[in-house]
Design a protein around this motif. Structure first.
Motif, mmCIF file in Angstrom:
data_model
loop_
_atom_site.group_PDB
_atom_site.id
_atom_site.type_symbol
_atom_site.label_atom_id
_atom_site.label_comp_id
_atom_site.label_asym_id
_atom_site.label_seq_id
_atom_site.Cartn_x
_atom_site.Cartn_y
_atom_site.Cartn_z
ATOM 1 N N ALA A 42 59.310 36.263 -36.967
ATOM 2 C CA ALA A 42 57.952 36.015 -37.493
ATOM 3 C C ALA A 42 56.957 36.275 -36.366
ATOM 4 C CB ALA A 42 57.818 34.606 -38.044
ATOM 5 N N LYS A 43 56.341 35.224 -35.871
ATOM 6 C CA LYS A 43 55.295 35.271 -34.847
ATOM 7 C C LYS A 43 54.820 36.674 -34.411
ATOM 8 C CE LYS A 43 55.424 30.638 -33.041
ATOM 9 N NZ LYS A 43 56.571 29.754 -32.971
ATOM 10 N N GLY A 44 55.544 37.333 -33.508
ATOM 11 C CA GLY A 44 55.052 38.593 -32.939
ATOM 12 C C GLY A 44 55.100 39.786 -33.881
ATOM 13 N N ALA A 82 65.976 21.457 -30.768
ATOM 14 C CA ALA A 82 65.657 22.687 -31.493
ATOM 15 C C ALA A 82 64.324 22.552 -32.203
ATOM 16 C CB ALA A 82 66.751 22.972 -32.517
ATOM 17 N N TYR A 83 63.668 23.674 -32.370
ATOM 18 C CA TYR A 83 62.464 23.699 -33.221
ATOM 19 C C TYR A 83 62.548 24.922 -34.112
ATOM 20 C CZ TYR A 83 57.750 23.885 -34.963
ATOM 21 O OH TYR A 83 56.674 23.929 -35.810
ATOM 22 N N HIS A 84 62.519 24.699 -35.416
ATOM 23 C CA HIS A 84 62.623 25.815 -36.356
ATOM 24 C C HIS A 84 61.485 25.825 -37.366
ATOM 25 C CE1 HIS A 84 66.505 26.865 -34.676
ATOM 26 N NE2 HIS A 84 66.925 25.637 -34.839
ATOM 27 N N GLY A 85 60.440 25.042 -37.126
ATOM 28 C CA GLY A 85 59.313 25.008 -38.051
ATOM 29 C C GLY A 85 59.177 23.637 -38.682
ATOM 30 N N ASP A 86 58.131 23.460 -39.487
ATOM 31 C CA ASP A 86 57.747 22.123 -39.933
ATOM 32 C C ASP A 86 57.950 21.824 -41.402
ATOM 33 O OD1 ASP A 86 57.012 21.085 -37.461
ATOM 34 O OD2 ASP A 86 55.199 22.299 -37.509
ATOM 35 N N LEU A 114 70.305 33.043 -36.290
ATOM 36 C CA LEU A 114 69.520 33.039 -35.050
ATOM 37 C C LEU A 114 68.038 33.068 -35.391
ATOM 38 C CD1 LEU A 114 71.550 35.287 -32.591
ATOM 39 C CD2 LEU A 114 71.540 32.781 -32.829
ATOM 40 N N ASP A 115 67.324 32.135 -34.800
ATOM 41 C CA ASP A 115 65.886 32.009 -35.011
ATOM 42 C C ASP A 115 65.185 32.661 -33.816
ATOM 43 O OD1 ASP A 115 63.262 31.233 -35.095
ATOM 44 O OD2 ASP A 115 63.655 29.111 -35.464
ATOM 45 N N GLU A 116 64.761 33.914 -34.020
ATOM 46 C CA GLU A 116 64.046 34.637 -32.953
ATOM 47 C C GLU A 116 62.550 34.678 -33.246
ATOM 48 O OE1 GLU A 116 65.235 37.008 -30.254
ATOM 49 O OE2 GLU A 116 67.385 37.207 -30.715
ATOM 50 N N VAL A 117 62.079 33.636 -33.916
ATOM 51 C CA VAL A 117 60.654 33.586 -34.253
ATOM 52 C C VAL A 117 59.800 33.623 -32.979
ATOM 53 C CG1 VAL A 117 58.838 32.131 -35.258
ATOM 54 C CG2 VAL A 117 60.998 32.470 -36.483
ATOM 55 N N ALA A 118 60.229 32.898 -31.949
ATOM 56 C CA ALA A 118 59.459 32.887 -30.696
ATOM 57 C C ALA A 118 59.925 33.978 -29.733
ATOM 58 C CB ALA A 118 59.572 31.526 -30.024
ATOM 59 N N THR A 119 61.235 34.232 -29.696
ATOM 60 C CA THR A 119 61.790 35.120 -28.667
ATOM 61 C C THR A 119 61.766 36.600 -29.059
ATOM 62 O OG1 THR A 119 63.965 34.639 -29.606
ATOM 63 C CG2 THR A 119 63.340 33.410 -27.622
ATOM 64 N N ASP A 137 56.572 34.363 -45.154
ATOM 65 C CA ASP A 137 55.212 34.332 -44.614
ATOM 66 C C ASP A 137 55.049 33.779 -43.204
ATOM 67 O OD1 ASP A 137 54.760 35.107 -47.219
ATOM 68 O OD2 ASP A 137 54.208 33.099 -47.871
ATOM 69 N N ASN A 138 56.023 33.047 -42.715
ATOM 70 C CA ASN A 138 55.881 32.454 -41.378
ATOM 71 C C ASN A 138 57.255 32.029 -40.889
ATOM 72 O OD1 ASN A 138 56.407 29.777 -42.476
ATOM 73 N ND2 ASN A 138 54.369 29.976 -43.359
ATOM 74 N N GLY A 139 57.289 31.500 -39.675
ATOM 75 C CA GLY A 139 58.581 31.158 -39.085
ATOM 76 C C GLY A 139 59.352 30.136 -39.907
ATOM 77 N N ALA A 140 58.641 29.106 -40.357
ATOM 78 C CA ALA A 140 59.319 28.052 -41.120
ATOM 79 C C ALA A 140 59.925 28.613 -42.405
ATOM 80 C CB ALA A 140 58.339 26.922 -41.435
ATOM 81 N N THR A 141 59.195 29.477 -43.084
ATOM 82 C CA THR A 141 59.729 30.016 -44.350
ATOM 83 C C THR A 141 60.858 31.009 -44.089
ATOM 84 O OG1 THR A 141 57.933 31.644 -44.444
ATOM 85 C CG2 THR A 141 57.657 29.639 -45.750
ATOM 86 N N LEU A 156 49.025 30.991 -29.647
ATOM 87 C CA LEU A 156 50.235 30.215 -29.915
ATOM 88 C C LEU A 156 51.455 31.118 -30.159
ATOM 89 C CD1 LEU A 156 50.002 27.013 -29.713
ATOM 90 C CD2 LEU A 156 51.495 27.221 -31.667
ATOM 91 N N TRP A 157 51.699 32.001 -29.212
ATOM 92 C CA TRP A 157 52.958 32.732 -29.058
ATOM 93 C C TRP A 157 53.135 33.926 -29.985
ATOM 94 C CZ3 TRP A 157 56.951 28.067 -29.086
ATOM 95 C CH2 TRP A 157 56.458 27.049 -28.249
ATOM 96 N N CYS A 158 52.124 34.289 -30.740
ATOM 97 C CA CYS A 158 52.353 35.379 -31.701
ATOM 98 C C CYS A 158 51.673 36.671 -31.295
ATOM 99 C CB CYS A 158 51.938 34.968 -33.103
ATOM 100 S SG CYS A 158 50.194 34.596 -33.288
ATOM 101 N N LEU A 197 70.395 28.354 -34.333
ATOM 102 C CA LEU A 197 69.856 28.091 -33.002
ATOM 103 C C LEU A 197 68.879 29.160 -32.556
ATOM 104 C CD1 LEU A 197 71.765 29.862 -30.733
ATOM 105 C CD2 LEU A 197 73.366 28.116 -31.478
ATOM 106 N N GLU A 198 68.103 28.783 -31.545
ATOM 107 C CA GLU A 198 67.150 29.700 -30.914
ATOM 108 C C GLU A 198 67.877 30.371 -29.750
ATOM 109 O OE1 GLU A 198 63.203 27.297 -30.226
ATOM 110 O OE2 GLU A 198 64.802 25.904 -30.707
ATOM 111 N N PRO A 199 68.146 31.657 -29.815
ATOM 112 C CA PRO A 199 68.840 32.302 -28.704
ATOM 113 C C PRO A 199 67.902 32.480 -27.501
ATOM 114 C CG PRO A 199 68.210 33.939 -30.322
ATOM 115 C CD PRO A 199 67.809 32.606 -30.892
#
Ligand SMILES: *Cc1c(COP(=O)(O)O)cnc(C)c1O
Length: 455
Positions: A288-290, A153-157, A259-264, A116-120, A58-60, A225-227
């Motif tokens: 986060a993730k990677g 947008a998705y920035h976590g839950d 900027l949320d670069e959790v995925a990118t 600890d994670n993207g959402a936090t 899942l992308w990490c 935003l997610e760049p």
């Protein structure tokens, strides 16, 4: 007591584990994938099958499973200690990691708040932005503060992160309990929200963002935003120039840019960070993730001197950031992150992402002609293939038919693990994937689509 066998594990999972983002009724009726091992880019299941990990855990995951350097770093840290607290104390790993992150990210982001994670990481950024407004403009202005984010947008839950989210399917259920926030249209070019086509696009959706900021008349304390790519919405690739326009609009209207670069982040799109493509430096950057190569949950929110300095003061001025988590700065996680960043440091892996992205793009090209493939979107090694009922009208498939799900399920028999976003097939292979693996991934997907939907 005899150790549990594979059937016990399956039974106990079915009886007791409530899986995230999973319709459990469907899951319980399916044959679950039980991962018992990892080997490079492959997952090994309890029946001995080897599956290419096409969604990178899942992308990490960046460099595969059981990477010798990362394994060794975590094991070495276990020999020192696993965890202590970052609340007012420190340790070598976290100091080294902070310094490394500051060196890798755009210049000017000199301070690292760990979580600890993207959402936090996003929650931290949102709360920093609010408290910054309070500290710089006073209570009356802060009371009126709002966030502005994009549709899709998705920035976590967690509740704060969900409040700035815009994926209807995930977020609408919880709307009544979410903080109100302002929304601007998503740069979803395939289904352009302002009715333009790529040929007559002058990033009109960015005009809408500017207008929304103007209408809010200084109340927006931060735009998030997610760049590069709105990932969870289905790998929506932002048009070039959108980020530059958004950053300029933030400056003009006194809003911070998060900027949320959790995925990118960490090379996914072909540069270390997606914002570097347009030379944009945010006020706050979430990663986060990677960061740990997909090993352990560690996240970070980076901030400028201007923001950090604003929080300084005598203890009883109570300007400090009132926020934190028990496992923040976890030493095992820091060790995994340092080893991961060490492997990226010479730039070779990230420099090769553009070339690998071309290999994947070329391998996917034959799919573009398929009558149910509406759009193939790709930025580096992030790719979304939107399946539609009808290419001419772009009409979506019937969700209940679970087409994307069944295509991905059938790929397991071809040695590939994928998880789609509805009827958008997501390809997010490890950065270290070989050309042959990418070609096999694309060809197998093509076959699976034809099998399910006809030629
Ligand atoms: C996955 C993701 C998050 C949330 O990260 P978690 O670690 O799952 O909390 C936040 N933002 C973006 C852009 C993501 O892709």
């Amino acid at each position: 007591m005899k150790p549990p066998g594979p059937e016990d594990i399956r039974q106990w999972d079915a009886d007791h584990v409530w899986h995230p983002f999973t319709q459990m009724q469907e899951y319980l009726a399916s044959d679950p994938l039980v991962v018992v091992g990892g080997d490079g880019h492959y997952l090994i299941d309890d029946r001995g099958r080897r599956l290419f990990d096409g969604t990178s855990a899942l992308w990490c995951n960046l460099l595969g499973h059981r990477v010798p350097e990362i394994d060794a770093a975590v094991i070495a840290q276990l020999g020192r200690f696993a965890h202590t607290t970052l609340l007012g104390t420190t340790h070598p790993g976290v100091a080294m990691l902070a310094r490394q992150l500051v060196e890798m990210t755009p210049r000017g982001l000199n301070h690292v708040f760990f979580s600890d994670n993207g959402a936090t990481a996003v929650e931290s950024a949102l709360k920093i932005a609010f408290q910054y407004r309070l500290l710089t403009k006073g209570k009356e202005e802060a009371d009126k503060a709002v966030y502005l984010s994009l549709e899709n947008a998705y920035h976590g839950d967690t509740l704060g992160a969900a409040a700035v989210g815009g994926v209807e399917l995930f977020h609408d259920v919880f709307k009544p309990i979410l903080l109100p926030s302002l929304k601007a249209p998503s740069p979803y070019c395939y289904r352009c929200p302002v009715g333009k086509a790529p040929t007559d696009c002058s990033i009109d959706c960015a005009d809408e963002l500017e207008r929304a900021l103007a209408r809010a008349d200084g109340r927006v304390c931060a735009v998030i935003l997610e760049p590069g790519v709105q990932a969870a919405a289905g790998m929506l690739v932002l048009p070039e120039g959108f980020l530059t326009r958004a950053a300029a609009a933030c400056r003009a209207h006194g809003a911070l840019l998060i900027l949320d670069e959790v995925a990118t982040g960490f090379g996914r799109t072909g540069t270390l960070f997606a914002c570097q493509r347009e030379g944009v430096t945010p006020d706050l950057l979430c990663v986060a993730k990677g960061l740990t190569g997909g090993y352990l949950p560690v996240a970070a929110t980076l901030a400028t001197d201007e923001i950090y300095d604003t929080f300084l003061g005598r203890y009883d001025e109570y300007r400090h950031f009132f926020h934190g988590h028990t496992y923040t700065g976890n030493a095992l996680g820091c060790a995994a992150a340092l080893a991961t960043l060490g492997l990226l440091e010479d730039g070779a892996i990230v420099a090769d992402v553009d070339r690998k992205a071309r290999v994947l793009r070329e391998a996917l090209a034959p799919l573009a002609a398929h009558r149910h493939v509406g759009d193939i979107r790709q930025a580096g090694l992030m790719c979304g293939i939107e399946l539609v009922a009808d290419r001419a009208t772009k009409q979506m498939l019937v969700p209940g038919e679970r087409t994307g799900y069944h295509i991905c399920l059938s790929l397991r028999d071809r040695g590939i693990f994928l998880r789609p976003l509805g009827d958008i097939i997501v390809l997010m292979p490890p950065l270290s994937s070989t050309d042959a693996e990418l070609q096999h991934l694309a060809a197998s997907l093509h076959t699976a689509i034809v099998e399910r939907m006809g030629a």
